[in-house]
Design an enzyme around this catalytic site. Structure first.
Site, PDB file in Angstrom:
ATOM      1  CE  LYS A  15      -4.477  -1.681   1.656  1.00  0.00           C
ATOM      2  NZ  LYS A  15      -4.374  -3.112   1.397  1.00  0.00           N
ATOM      3  CB  THR A  37     -10.063  -3.012  -2.810  1.00  0.00           C
ATOM      4  OG1 THR A  37      -8.664  -2.706  -2.859  1.00  0.00           O
ATOM      5  CG2 THR A  37     -10.404  -3.975  -3.939  1.00  0.00           C
ATOM      6  CB  THR A  39      -7.973  -1.461   3.132  1.00  0.00           C
ATOM      7  OG1 THR A  39      -8.932  -2.459   3.472  1.00  0.00           O
ATOM      8  CG2 THR A  39      -7.217  -1.043   4.352  1.00  0.00           C
ATOM      9  CB  THR A  40      -6.472   0.078  -1.823  1.00  0.00           C
ATOM     10  OG1 THR A  40      -5.956  -1.238  -1.575  1.00  0.00           O
ATOM     11  CG2 THR A  40      -5.556   0.812  -2.778  1.00  0.00           C
ATOM     12  CB  SER A  57     -12.120  -5.085   2.138  1.00  0.00           C
ATOM     13  OG  SER A  57     -10.762  -5.403   2.320  1.00  0.00           O
ATOM     14  N   GLY A  58     -10.879  -6.159  -0.669  1.00  0.00           N
ATOM     15  CA  GLY A  58     -10.566  -7.292  -1.546  1.00  0.00           C
ATOM     16  C   GLY A  58     -11.044  -8.630  -1.000  1.00  0.00           C
ATOM     17  CG  ASP A  93     -12.623 -13.412  -4.736  1.00  0.00           C
ATOM     18  OD1 ASP A  93     -12.960 -14.563  -5.059  1.00  0.00           O
ATOM     19  OD2 ASP A  93     -13.116 -12.799  -3.768  1.00  0.00           O
TER      20      ASP A  93
HETATM   21  P1  PGA Z   1      -8.047  -3.823   0.361  1.00  0.00           P
HETATM   22  O1  PGA Z   1      -8.149  -5.065  -0.602  1.00  0.00           O
HETATM   23  O2  PGA Z   1      -7.764  -2.635  -0.426  1.00  0.00           O
HETATM   24  O3  PGA Z   1      -9.401  -3.732   1.031  1.00  0.00           O
HETATM   25  O4  PGA Z   1      -6.950  -4.144   1.346  1.00  0.00           O
HETATM   26  C1  PGA Z   1      -7.088  -5.378  -1.464  1.00  0.00           C
HETATM   27  C2  PGA Z   1      -7.067  -6.855  -1.731  1.00  0.00           C
HETATM   28  O5  PGA Z   1      -6.714  -7.593  -0.817  1.00  0.00           O
HETATM   29  O6  PGA Z   1      -7.387  -7.327  -2.832  1.00  0.00           O
END
Ligand code: PGA
Length: 170
Positions: A15, A37, A39-40, A57-58, A93
């Site tokens: 990140k 996603t 959190t990102t 979130s992913g 996914d």
């Molecule tokens: P995140 O998801 O941005 O919610 O952490 C990223 C992912 O794990 O694909």
């Protein structure tokens, strides 16, 4: 001119790299619609003034939501900085998203080196599109499937349309 919609995703250990990448290319990216996603997207929204739309979130289906947008023709490029050293519960996914990038021929960078190359291509495309906004005169040579060559002069809006089509085929 239609804004590009770009997907940004980073696994936890990547990140910081993604935030730095977006900072390096902020001038280009702030002219795009961005989706990430959860959190990102939260990290990016905290770091930058422009706003990033968030899906789940992913691990909770966010990669699949971005894949669905991509299948609907809404996404022009995917920057997905993956953690290659940690097994992910949502690996299937992630694979589905990457597979759809291949199905729809959408540029997809999964590490920083390729991310830099992809974004420089997109930035160069923007310069070309920017030029198409001004007065233009083009001489176009078209070849039919049968090999027949026809030449046309196009100007003004028609020339801008030709340049847009060329950009989309990039
Ligand atoms: P995140 O998801 O941005 O919610 O952490 C990223 C992912 O794990 O694909």
């Amino acid at each position: 001119m239609k804004r590009m919609r770009i997907a940004l995703i980073a696994h936890d250990v990547k990140k910081d790299d993604l935030v730095a990448f977006v900072a390096r290319h902020g001038e280009f990216l702030c002219d795009c619609d961005l989706v990430a996603t959860r959190t990102t997207g939260g990290r990016l929204n905290k770091a930058f003034e422009f706003s990033v739309a968030k899906v789940s979130s992913g691990p909770l289906g966010g990669d699949l939501q971005i894949a669905a947008q991509l299948a609907d023709g809404m996404i022009s490029a995917v920057f997905f900085l993956r953690d290659p050293l940690t097994p992910m519960a949502h690996e299937v996914d992630i694979m589905a998203l990457l597979r759809l990038c291949d199905v729809y021929n959408i540029p997809c960078a999964t590490n920083l080196a390729s991310a830099e190359l992809v974004i420089s291509g997109l930035e160069a495309g923007r310069v070309r599109r920017g030029r198409s906004a001004g007065p233009q005169h083009l001489h176009v040579r078209l070849r039919s499937n049968a090999g027949e060559i026809r030449e046309h002069d196009v100007s003004g809006k028609d020339a801008a349309c030709v340049l847009d089509v060329l950009d989309q085929g990039m």
